[in-house]
Design a protein around this motif. Structure first.
Motif, short mmCIF file in Angstrom:
data_model
loop_
_atom_site.label_atom_id
_atom_site.label_comp_id
_atom_site.label_asym_id
_atom_site.label_seq_id
_atom_site.Cartn_x
_atom_site.Cartn_y
_atom_site.Cartn_z
N THR A 136 0.82 -1.18 0.11
CA THR A 136 0.11 -0.15 0.13
C THR A 136 0.91 1.19 0.05
N ALA A 137 0.14 2.37 -0.40
CA ALA A 137 1.02 3.65 -0.61
C ALA A 137 1.34 4.41 0.85
N ASP A 138 1.85 5.53 0.52
CA ASP A 138 1.97 6.61 1.58
C ASP A 138 0.58 7.32 1.76
N TYR A 139 0.57 8.15 2.72
CA TYR A 139 -0.60 8.97 2.94
C TYR A 139 -0.50 9.79 1.75
N SER A 140 -1.57 10.40 0.94
CA SER A 140 -1.85 11.55 -0.17
C SER A 140 -1.80 12.73 0.83
N THR A 141 -1.72 13.78 -0.08
CA THR A 141 -1.82 15.14 0.62
C THR A 141 -3.21 15.32 1.32
N VAL A 142 -4.21 14.59 0.97
CA VAL A 142 -5.43 14.50 1.47
C VAL A 142 -5.30 14.14 2.93
N HIS A 143 -4.85 13.21 3.09
CA HIS A 143 -4.56 12.41 4.47
C HIS A 143 -3.67 13.32 5.06
N LEU A 144 -2.61 13.92 4.76
CA LEU A 144 -1.84 14.82 5.39
C LEU A 144 -2.36 16.19 5.71
N ASN A 145 -3.40 16.56 4.89
CA ASN A 145 -4.15 17.77 5.47
C ASN A 145 -5.00 17.29 6.62
N GLN A 146 -5.48 16.25 6.54
CA GLN A 146 -6.27 15.75 7.85
C GLN A 146 -5.51 15.79 8.93
N LEU A 147 -4.21 15.22 8.97
CA LEU A 147 -3.36 15.22 10.02
C LEU A 147 -3.03 16.76 10.38
N LEU A 148 -2.56 17.40 9.44
CA LEU A 148 -2.36 19.04 9.58
C LEU A 148 -3.45 19.78 10.60
#
Length: 361
Positions: A136-148
């Motif tokens: 499976t892949a890394d977090y996308s920027t969508v997921h990173l924005n959720q973390l942010l």
């Protein structure tokens, strides 16, 4: 037949009764040439070829999905009975999705069999297909924005600071330090090194981004760096404007905790146009260097720069370029080494509601 999108809601763990095959009297086609595509951090699409003979009797697909690391033993499996995902037969490709059984950046094996549900509720099944491996892949920027967004919610007020600092053992800062790959003894520089695997499992910077780690947090009562460190008793300090100025781009890299009450935020400082900057663009959320919740640089009326950091998170700053030791100072600190606070290859607490998002650790 169901719409392909509806299959997203059809995947569920099969109970032990449903996994047992019937007498096999129905000849069902075996999936062949398994194709995996559209891999994300918590989903993938799967399709395959199969003989048309007997295909009209197919009512379900059984998908055996296992973490590669657990191939040899899985305490949740009955002996010789694999845990399956069950989906109603839908047009292919079919999406397999679910944060509760798919983790980012994790290796899995996948195999498939076709099944036909019988009047008595049992299943007739085909033989298993070949076994396919995927990661499976890394977090996308969508997921990173959720973390942010989660990190911004607890960042707290901003405190002034004037220096970045990096703690190490004494040998690291000496001229001849062949044991440290992140030091260029001949040129007297600290070199970028690949970030370890600490923090969120899906962060795109782990094991990939090269940089030099710095801290900037200060003690509330003194306004100066703390005298304790988990990384060594000798500290390199450098004026903040050498690493962070109006030619520096700021990126959000991660937000995590390690089964403790305090949380870490990783930021990347990358000079405009540098290799590190190129790595971060499109992978990480970009922050406004003069207006964000974690680390800011502002120009005063007299042209000087002032700096502030978030009070309620521990900032780990990755600078993506080499740093000359001559551009700062090295001195021994008076405090202790708090090894319990070291983040080297530290694992994120997957149960923390403050710093986790819906796609896993």
């Amino acid at each position: 037949m169901m719409d392909p999108q509806s299959s997203l809601n059809s995947l569920q763990l099969c109970d032990s009764e449903a996994t047992e095959a019937a007498d096999g009297s129905i000849d069902l086609p075996v999936p062949q040439k398994i194709l995996i595509s559209n891999i994300s951090c918590d989903s993938f699409k799967i399709s395959w070829d199969m003989d048309s003979r007997g295909s009209e009797r197919i009512t379900h697909y059984f998908i055996d999905l296992n973490k590669t690391e657990n191939k040899s033993s899985n305490k949740f499996k009955h002996k010789d009975v694999p845990t399956k995902l069950v989906a109603k037969a839908v047009p292919l490709p079919m999406t397999v999705r679910g944060h509760w059984f798919l983790s980012p950046r994790t290796e899995y094996t996948v195999s498939v069999q076709t099944a036909g549900k019988q009047p008595d509720g049992e299943y007739a099944v085909s033989q298993w297909s070949e076994v396919i491996e995927l990661c499976t892949a890394d977090y996308s920027t969508v997921h990173l924005n959720q973390l942010l967004q989660k990190a911004e919610a607890i960042a707290g007020r901003m405190l002034p600071f004037t220096v970045f600092y990096r703690n190490q053992e004494k040998d690291y800062f000496q001229q001849a330090s062949p044991s440290y790959r992140s030091r260029d003894a001949q040129c007297h520089r600290m070199l970028p090194a690949v970030k370890d695997n600490s923090g969120s499992h899906g962060s795109p910077i782990s094991g990939k981004l090269e940089g030099v780690f710095f801290s900037c947090n200060t003690e509330f009562n003194t306004g100066k760096p703390p005298q304790d460190s988990p990384y060594g008793p000798f500290r390199f300090q450098i004026k903040a404007d050498v690493l962070f100025n109006q030619n520096t781009n700021v990126y959000f890299g991660d937000f995590y905790c390690m089964y403790t009450s305090y949380h870490y935020v990783i930021l990347v400082l990358a000079p405009e146009g540098s290799d590190g900057d190129a790595f971060c663009k499109g992978r990480l959320p970009a922050l406004d260097g003069s207006d964000n919740r974690f680390l800011i640089c502002t120009e005063e009326d007299d042209g000087s720069l002032s700096f502030r950091h978030a009070q309620d998170v521990i900032l780990e700053v990755v600078y993506t370029e080499p740093v000359d030791l001559s551009s700062g100072t090295v001195a021994q600190i008076s405090g202790q080494q708090l090894m319990s606070q070291s983040t080297v290859n530290a694992k994120k607490d997957p149960s923390c509601k403050i710093c986790n998002i819906s796609v896993g650790r």
